[in-house]
Design a protein around this motif. Structure first.
Motif, PDB file in Angstrom:
ATOM      1  N   PRO A   1     -10.848  -0.835   7.803  1.00 30.24           N
ATOM      2  CA  PRO A   1     -10.942   0.173   8.864  1.00 30.24           C
ATOM      3  C   PRO A   1      -9.601   0.806   9.204  1.00 30.24           C
ATOM      4  CG  PRO A   1     -12.241  -1.757   9.431  1.00 30.24           C
ATOM      5  CD  PRO A   1     -11.464  -2.112   8.194  1.00 30.24           C
ATOM      6  N   TRP A   2      -8.501   0.125   8.840  1.00 29.63           N
ATOM      7  CA  TRP A   2      -7.160   0.656   9.110  1.00 29.63           C
ATOM      8  C   TRP A   2      -6.519   1.239   7.854  1.00 29.63           C
ATOM      9  CZ3 TRP A   2      -7.283   0.444  14.139  1.00 29.63           C
ATOM     10  CH2 TRP A   2      -7.934  -0.609  14.769  1.00 29.63           C
ATOM     11  N   GLY A   3      -7.284   1.378   6.771  1.00 28.07           N
ATOM     12  CA  GLY A   3      -6.719   1.772   5.488  1.00 28.07           C
ATOM     13  C   GLY A   3      -6.037   3.122   5.485  1.00 28.07           C
ATOM     14  N   GLY A   4      -6.479   4.039   6.327  1.00 31.73           N
ATOM     15  CA  GLY A   4      -5.844   5.353   6.405  1.00 31.73           C
ATOM     16  C   GLY A   4      -4.673   5.421   7.338  1.00 31.73           C
ATOM     17  N   HIS A   5      -4.276   4.268   7.876  1.00 34.51           N
ATOM     18  CA  HIS A   5      -3.159   4.181   8.823  1.00 34.51           C
ATOM     19  C   HIS A   5      -3.388   5.099  10.026  1.00 34.51           C
ATOM     20  CE1 HIS A   5      -1.653   1.672   5.732  1.00 34.51           C
ATOM     21  NE2 HIS A   5      -0.437   1.590   6.202  1.00 34.51           N
TER      22      HIS A   5
ATOM     23  N   GLY B   1      -1.402   9.239  -2.180  1.00 32.72           N
ATOM     24  CA  GLY B   1      -0.829   9.570  -3.477  1.00 32.72           C
ATOM     25  C   GLY B   1       0.648   9.867  -3.434  1.00 32.72           C
ATOM     26  N   GLU B   2       1.235   9.930  -2.229  1.00 30.24           N
ATOM     27  CA  GLU B   2       2.678  10.163  -2.090  1.00 30.24           C
ATOM     28  C   GLU B   2       3.366   8.953  -1.458  1.00 30.24           C
ATOM     29  OE1 GLU B   2       3.619  13.845  -0.183  1.00 30.24           O
ATOM     30  OE2 GLU B   2       2.331  15.033  -1.526  1.00 30.24           O
ATOM     31  N   ASN B   3       2.974   8.608  -0.248  1.00 30.94           N
ATOM     32  CA  ASN B   3       3.558   7.433   0.405  1.00 30.94           C
ATOM     33  C   ASN B   3       2.489   6.474   0.929  1.00 30.94           C
ATOM     34  OD1 ASN B   3       2.631   8.993   2.507  1.00 30.94           O
ATOM     35  ND2 ASN B   3       4.586   9.111   3.586  1.00 30.94           N
ATOM     36  N   LEU B   4       1.261   6.669   0.506  1.00 30.75           N
ATOM     37  CA  LEU B   4       0.159   5.764   0.801  1.00 30.75           C
ATOM     38  C   LEU B   4      -0.776   5.761  -0.402  1.00 30.75           C
ATOM     39  CD1 LEU B   4      -1.285   3.954   2.911  1.00 30.75           C
ATOM     40  CD2 LEU B   4      -2.525   5.993   3.666  1.00 30.75           C
TER      41      LEU B   4
ATOM     42  N   GLU C   1       0.816  -1.218   0.000  1.00 27.62           N
ATOM     43  CA  GLU C   1       0.000   0.000   0.000  1.00 27.62           C
ATOM     44  C   GLU C   1       0.849   1.267   0.000  1.00 27.62           C
ATOM     45  OE1 GLU C   1      -0.096  -1.114   4.508  1.00 27.62           O
ATOM     46  OE2 GLU C   1       0.356  -2.054   2.564  1.00 27.62           O
ATOM     47  N   HIS C   2       2.157   1.103   0.084  1.00 27.71           N
ATOM     48  CA  HIS C   2       3.045   2.269   0.100  1.00 27.71           C
ATOM     49  C   HIS C   2       3.822   2.442  -1.204  1.00 27.71           C
ATOM     50  CE1 HIS C   2       2.146   2.850   4.292  1.00 27.71           C
ATOM     51  NE2 HIS C   2       2.506   1.608   4.561  1.00 27.71           N
ATOM     52  N   VAL C   3       3.505   1.636  -2.220  1.00 28.02           N
ATOM     53  CA  VAL C   3       4.191   1.753  -3.500  1.00 28.02           C
ATOM     54  C   VAL C   3       3.197   2.175  -4.573  1.00 28.02           C
ATOM     55  CG1 VAL C   3       5.963   0.074  -2.876  1.00 28.02           C
ATOM     56  CG2 VAL C   3       3.926  -0.706  -4.066  1.00 28.02           C
ATOM     57  N   ALA C   4       3.652   3.034  -5.477  1.00 24.11           N
ATOM     58  CA  ALA C   4       2.765   3.580  -6.503  1.00 24.11           C
ATOM     59  C   ALA C   4       2.431   2.559  -7.591  1.00 24.11           C
ATOM     60  CB  ALA C   4       3.415   4.818  -7.123  1.00 24.11           C
ATOM     61  N   ASP C   5       3.307   1.573  -7.784  1.00 24.45           N
ATOM     62  CA  ASP C   5       3.125   0.594  -8.855  1.00 24.45           C
ATOM     63  C   ASP C   5       3.215  -0.818  -8.268  1.00 24.45           C
ATOM     64  OD1 ASP C   5       3.114  -0.965 -11.106  1.00 24.45           O
ATOM     65  OD2 ASP C   5       4.727   0.098 -12.136  1.00 24.45           O
ATOM     66  N   PRO C   6       2.136  -1.314  -7.671  1.00 24.34           N
ATOM     67  CA  PRO C   6       2.176  -2.637  -7.041  1.00 24.34           C
ATOM     68  C   PRO C   6       2.567  -3.765  -7.991  1.00 24.34           C
ATOM     69  CG  PRO C   6       0.203  -1.452  -6.378  1.00 24.34           C
ATOM     70  CD  PRO C   6       0.824  -0.664  -7.490  1.00 24.34           C
ATOM     71  N   GLY C   7       2.165  -3.658  -9.259  1.00 23.61           N
ATOM     72  CA  GLY C   7       2.481  -4.715 -10.214  1.00 23.61           C
ATOM     73  C   GLY C   7       3.967  -4.879 -10.424  1.00 23.61           C
ATOM     74  N   THR C   8       4.662  -3.776 -10.590  1.00 23.55           N
ATOM     75  CA  THR C   8       6.114  -3.827 -10.778  1.00 23.55           C
ATOM     76  C   THR C   8       6.802  -4.325  -9.509  1.00 23.55           C
ATOM     77  OG1 THR C   8       6.075  -2.052 -12.406  1.00 23.55           O
ATOM     78  CG2 THR C   8       8.167  -2.442 -11.285  1.00 23.55           C
TER      79      THR C   8
ATOM     80  N   PRO D   1     -10.162   5.672  11.371  1.00 26.29           N
ATOM     81  CA  PRO D   1     -10.989   5.304  10.214  1.00 26.29           C
ATOM     82  C   PRO D   1     -11.587   6.502   9.499  1.00 26.29           C
ATOM     83  CG  PRO D   1     -12.313   5.130  12.181  1.00 26.29           C
ATOM     84  CD  PRO D   1     -10.952   5.599  12.622  1.00 26.29           C
ATOM     85  N   TRP D   2     -11.065   7.688   9.787  1.00 26.83           N
ATOM     86  CA  TRP D   2     -11.644   8.895   9.219  1.00 26.83           C
ATOM     87  C   TRP D   2     -11.356   9.035   7.722  1.00 26.83           C
ATOM     88  CZ3 TRP D   2     -15.045  10.774  12.447  1.00 26.83           C
ATOM     89  CH2 TRP D   2     -14.883  10.496  13.802  1.00 26.83           C
ATOM     90  N   HIS D   3     -10.519   8.131   7.172  1.00 23.22           N
ATOM     91  CA  HIS D   3     -10.270   8.154   5.725  1.00 23.22           C
ATOM     92  C   HIS D   3     -11.543   7.865   4.934  1.00 23.22           C
ATOM     93  CE1 HIS D   3     -10.040   3.924   6.793  1.00 23.22           C
ATOM     94  NE2 HIS D   3     -10.014   3.570   5.521  1.00 23.22           N
ATOM     95  N   TYR D   4     -12.539   7.241   5.586  1.00 26.84           N
ATOM     96  CA  TYR D   4     -13.813   6.997   4.904  1.00 26.84           C
ATOM     97  C   TYR D   4     -14.502   8.312   4.534  1.00 26.84           C
ATOM     98  CZ  TYR D   4     -13.645   2.044   6.266  1.00 26.84           C
ATOM     99  OH  TYR D   4     -13.306   0.719   6.408  1.00 26.84           O
TER     100      TYR D   4
END
Length: 246
Positions: free
Chosen positions: A152-156, A186-189, A120-127, A160-163
């Protein structure tokens, strides 16, 4: 244990212990991550047998808790971490500052390639995943876990306020703590989703998906990942166990 081994659902006691440790992460990171490292190493060995005498590559392992645990169990453990600040003042033996997109390793050198909560911290998971596969020997194990965005932990730290939106959640975090949030969407998450990730790995011809399960749930850990929609919220953290194809 062979490639077809399935990990039994862990106990409620284990899940509660991890949850308590996570809640104390900021105050006692040593206890939190040492427990998580022991738990992750147990999971690796449940699928692939003892790590003693084997080469384990830990990609993005931060302060080195996982690498230390693998070494404690007799593995040749090596940590590849792109941010020197994450390594701390005393990085573990076998630490290398390196980008997970381009590891300074030959093809097929790792018996186990391990990545905990990095995707979740990389911009290109496939690579990133392709690089993990490249450095793993045919028949070797690839362990990948990540916190998906709608968990629920997606916003680190601002969950859970990222919802309610990333910027609103980050602003709330600053008001509440008096300091800026560590993560910026969009930068490190990045918003990584379970359905898209499963489709991506299942479409590959260089890995076999041995297991896709919730990393922390004490019951129905595999069943929850098979429910589209629900899995994006209920899985919490997806654990993928992959086997490198010949």
């Amino acid at each position: 244990m062979g490639p077809g081994t399935r990990l039994r659902d862990p106990s409620l006691r284990r899940s509660l212990a991890l949850l308590r440790a996570f809640r104390r992460e900021q105050d006692d990171p040593e206890a939190c991550y040492s427990l998580l490292a022991r738990d992750a190493a147990d999971q690796v060995e449940a699928y692939d047998g003892p790590v003693r005498g084997r080469t384990v590559v830990d990609v993005g392992g931060g302060g080195g808790y996982f690498t230390r645990e693998f070494r404690r169990r007799g593995a040749d453990g090596f940590l590849f971490e792109p941010d020197p600040r994450e390594l701390g003042p005393e990085p573990p033996e076998g630490s290398v500052v390196a980008d997970g997109y381009l590891l300074p390793l030959a093809d097929g050198v790792a018996d186990v390639c391990f990545s905990s909560n990095v995707l979740e911290h990389v911009a290109d998971p496939g690579t990133f995943l392709s690089e993990l596969v490249r450095v793993t020997r045919p028949g070797g194990l690839i362990y990948v876990s990540f916190t998906n965005w709608l968990s629920p932990w997606g916003g680190h730290e601002w969950a859970p306020w990222h919802y309610l939106g990333a910027e609103r959640a980050r602003a709330r975090y600053r008001r509440r703590t008096g300091r800026p949030a560590k993560h910026t969407l969009g930068e490190n998450l990045f918003a990584v989703h379970i359905g898209a990730t499963l489709r991506q790995v299942r479409a590959r011809d260089d890995v076999l998906v041995v297991s896709a399960r919730s990393r922390y749930w004490p019951f129905l850990a595999q069943a929850v990942t098979r429910a589209p929609g629900l899995r994006e919220f209920a899985t919490w953290n997806l654990l993928l166990i992959l086997r490198r194809c010949p």
